[in-house]
Scaffold this motif. Structure first.
Motif, short mmCIF file in Angstrom:
data_model
loop_
_atom_site.label_atom_id
_atom_site.label_comp_id
_atom_site.label_asym_id
_atom_site.label_seq_id
_atom_site.Cartn_x
_atom_site.Cartn_y
_atom_site.Cartn_z
N CYS A 7 10.89 10.14 44.29
CA CYS A 7 9.42 10.74 44.45
C CYS A 7 9.85 10.57 46.18
O CYS A 7 9.46 9.56 46.56
CB CYS A 7 9.27 10.18 43.53
N VAL A 8 9.39 11.90 46.55
CA VAL A 8 9.06 11.87 47.92
C VAL A 8 7.92 11.18 48.49
O VAL A 8 6.23 11.88 47.53
CB VAL A 8 9.02 13.65 48.66
N GLU A 9 7.46 10.26 49.36
CA GLU A 9 6.17 10.06 48.83
C GLU A 9 5.76 11.02 51.19
O GLU A 9 6.42 10.54 51.41
CB GLU A 9 6.26 9.08 49.95
N VAL A 10 3.95 10.96 51.20
CA VAL A 10 4.42 11.39 52.35
C VAL A 10 2.49 10.69 52.87
O VAL A 10 1.56 10.20 51.24
CB VAL A 10 3.60 13.46 52.61
N ARG A 31 5.85 20.67 48.10
CA ARG A 31 6.32 19.72 47.50
C ARG A 31 5.85 19.26 45.91
O ARG A 31 5.23 18.70 46.42
CB ARG A 31 7.41 18.73 47.79
N GLY A 32 5.28 20.01 45.13
CA GLY A 32 5.12 19.84 44.30
C GLY A 32 4.83 18.31 43.27
O GLY A 32 3.79 18.02 42.55
N ASP A 33 6.22 17.98 43.60
CA ASP A 33 6.07 16.84 42.83
C ASP A 33 6.14 15.09 43.39
O ASP A 33 6.71 14.61 43.47
CB ASP A 33 7.51 15.72 42.45
N ALA A 34 5.69 15.59 45.38
CA ALA A 34 5.56 14.71 46.43
C ALA A 34 4.73 13.45 45.45
O ALA A 34 3.02 14.01 45.23
CB ALA A 34 5.18 15.11 47.29
N ARG A 35 4.36 12.99 46.30
CA ARG A 35 3.68 11.52 45.89
C ARG A 35 2.49 11.34 47.61
O ARG A 35 3.30 11.21 48.19
CB ARG A 35 3.75 10.13 46.05
N VAL A 36 1.26 11.57 47.18
CA VAL A 36 0.37 11.95 48.50
C VAL A 36 -0.51 11.32 48.70
O VAL A 36 -1.21 10.09 47.85
CB VAL A 36 0.02 13.18 48.95
N LEU A 37 -0.20 10.12 49.84
CA LEU A 37 -0.82 9.26 50.29
C LEU A 37 -2.02 9.56 51.34
O LEU A 37 -1.91 9.95 52.23
CB LEU A 37 -0.36 7.46 50.27
N ALA A 125 10.48 22.12 56.59
CA ALA A 125 11.81 21.96 56.87
C ALA A 125 12.16 20.45 56.70
O ALA A 125 13.12 19.95 56.99
CB ALA A 125 11.99 22.85 58.80
N LEU A 126 11.20 19.61 56.85
CA LEU A 126 10.28 18.26 56.53
C LEU A 126 10.98 18.05 55.69
O LEU A 126 11.51 16.69 56.09
CB LEU A 126 9.36 18.36 57.92
N LEU A 127 10.42 18.21 54.67
CA LEU A 127 10.43 17.49 53.46
C LEU A 127 11.96 18.04 52.63
O LEU A 127 11.96 19.12 52.35
CB LEU A 127 9.03 18.15 52.39
N PRO A 128 12.81 16.58 52.75
CA PRO A 128 14.04 17.50 51.40
C PRO A 128 13.79 18.28 50.32
O PRO A 128 12.80 18.43 49.49
CB PRO A 128 15.07 15.94 51.54
N VAL A 136 20.05 7.08 51.10
CA VAL A 136 18.73 6.27 49.95
C VAL A 136 17.98 5.59 51.97
O VAL A 136 18.74 4.75 51.98
CB VAL A 136 19.36 4.78 49.13
N ARG A 137 16.76 5.43 51.98
CA ARG A 137 16.66 4.29 52.70
C ARG A 137 16.19 2.93 52.53
O ARG A 137 15.57 2.99 51.54
CB ARG A 137 14.79 5.14 52.81
N GLN A 138 16.01 2.35 53.37
CA GLN A 138 15.40 0.85 53.46
C GLN A 138 13.98 1.11 53.29
O GLN A 138 13.29 1.63 54.11
CB GLN A 138 15.92 -0.29 54.89
#
Length: 404
Positions: A7-10, A31-37, A125-128, A136-138
């Motif tokens: 789940c992409v977090e922005v 990205r409609g499934d992104a989690r926006v903070l 371009a920036l969001l996968p 996998v990110r740390q």
């Protein structure tokens, strides 16, 4: 190592709610499934990143407190964040500002007002892609509360402003010219404003060779316009209230304790014909560390951390003093004022001013068990050094040392 898309977090760091919501809609359009903070200041954004890295940061260059460029700079310093996608939107688009940002390699550096369609294309371009495999990110920069508190103790900007003081500041700015007496009445109840103005006035008065140690002295040296500008900046920077009810209750208690100690120290100083305003200032600032620590605990929660009741209790017992010391040094409060604050908690060896003895007595009075009278302190060291008559102890107003 790859894994299915997470789940992409922005993270959006923007003080203006309308702009923040527009940015959120642009992200969700891509990205409609992104989690926006969404956060409203740079310190909250940095705290969130230290707890768990987002996939993208979008930050206003003119954030209150820690601005967008400094947020980017601090993130780039960390070994886990050199490639973190970062969009900086700034009202400063002159050549020197662009040169300052270039070494930090923002993914995009956009001028205000930004073009929404152009930003949307950059986000694509920036969001996968939702179907792409990702590295996998740390996720954790700081995964333990004690590590987080160690970091923010030196970086944090201090305690939250109380809502009534924030309102008074806003009213004062809208009302136009005010005299210094009115400003003192507005700001005297808040320890952080007092510390900030004293520090600023002391710096401004260095050429005079005389440190500034009271709010009245600070206001006289700074003047109305400079004072309002400093306090407005502080109000914008720390305008977030403590939302966790446990922390809010502790913050309220800390503020009440600061007011009581300040009023008590001033009463004693007036009775003894000492510097009453200096004693009041020291009393007001004595528990500044508690307020700063509570602000940091709220930041930890907002960054996604968990906070148990026993962790709050341990932090208050073990860390409040070090937070206060760090702030007093960071703000360069005069050494004489720091000595008075230290005397509130205890007297070591050496020679003490009578004002320091007053602060020590104030601390002892506030620590009296319920029902115990001030006369029971007749043999206390500070009382003996002050050579107080028992009659003065008997005259101390109960409302100044007894909790309501």
């Amino acid at each position: 190592m790859t894994a299915p898309a997470h789940c992409v977090e922005v993270l959006i760091a923007e003080a203006d709610p309308w702009t923040s919501n527009l940015l959120q809609q642009l992200v969700l359009d891509v990205r409609g499934d992104a989690r926006v903070l969404q956060v409203g200041d740079g310190q909250a954004a940095l705290a969130r990143c230290k707890r768990r890295l987002p996939d993208l940061v979008i930050a206003d260059g003119e954030l209150p407190g820690l601005d967008g460029l400094e947020l980017l700079r601090q993130l780039r310093r960390h070994p886990r964040t050199p490639a973190l996608p970062f969009v900086l939107i700034s009202g400063r688009f002159d050549a020197s500002s662009v040169r300052a940002a270039r070494p930090l390699a923002p993914s995009a550096y956009l001028a205000k007002p930004f073009n929404a369609e152009g930003l949307r294309q950059r986000l694509q371009a920036l969001l996968p892609s939702a179907t792409a495999a990702v590295v996998v990110r740390q996720p954790l920069l700081v995964s333990e509360l004690h590590d987080f508190l160690d970091t923010v103790r030196e970086e944090g900007q201090g305690a939250p402003l109380l809502s009534d003081v924030r309102n008074a500041v806003s009213q004062g700015l809208q009302a136009g010219e005010q005299d210094l007496g009115e400003l003192e009445a507005i700001f005297a109840s808040d320890p952080q404003i007092t510390a900030l103005l004293i520090a600023a006035a002391s710096t401004a008065a260095q050429h005079q060779g005389v440190p500034c140690q009271t709010l009245a002295q600070a206001l006289h040296r700074l003047g109305v316009a400079r004072t309002l500008n400093l306090v407005l900046g502080l109000a914008l920077q720390r305008n977030a209230q403590l939302r966790d009810p446990r922390l809010a209750e502790l913050a309220s208690h800390a503020w009440q304790q600061a007011r009581r100690s300040a009023d008590l120290a001033r009463w004693l100083a007036l009775e003894l014909r000492l510097d009453a305003e200096l004693c009041y200032t020291a009393g007001l600032l004595h528990n500044l560390g508690e307020l700063a620590l509570l602000r940091s605990l709220q930041d930890w929660l907002e960054a996604g951390g968990e906070l148990r009741d026993e962790q709050i209790e341990q932090a208050m017992q073990r860390r409040a003093a070090s937070f206060g010391s760090a702030l007093r040094i960071r703000w360069r409060l005069p050494f004489g004022l720091r000595e008075l604050i230290a005397a509130f908690y205890g007297l070591g060896s050496g020679v003490f001013s009578r004002e320091a003895l007053v602060l020590n007595l104030s601390g002892l009075l506030l620590a009296l068990p319920p029902g115990e009278q001030p006369a029971s302190l007749a043999e206390a060291r500070c009382v003996r050094l002050l050579r107080l008559q028992q009659g003065l102890l008997e005259r101390v107003p109960a409302e100044l040392y007894q909790a309501c």
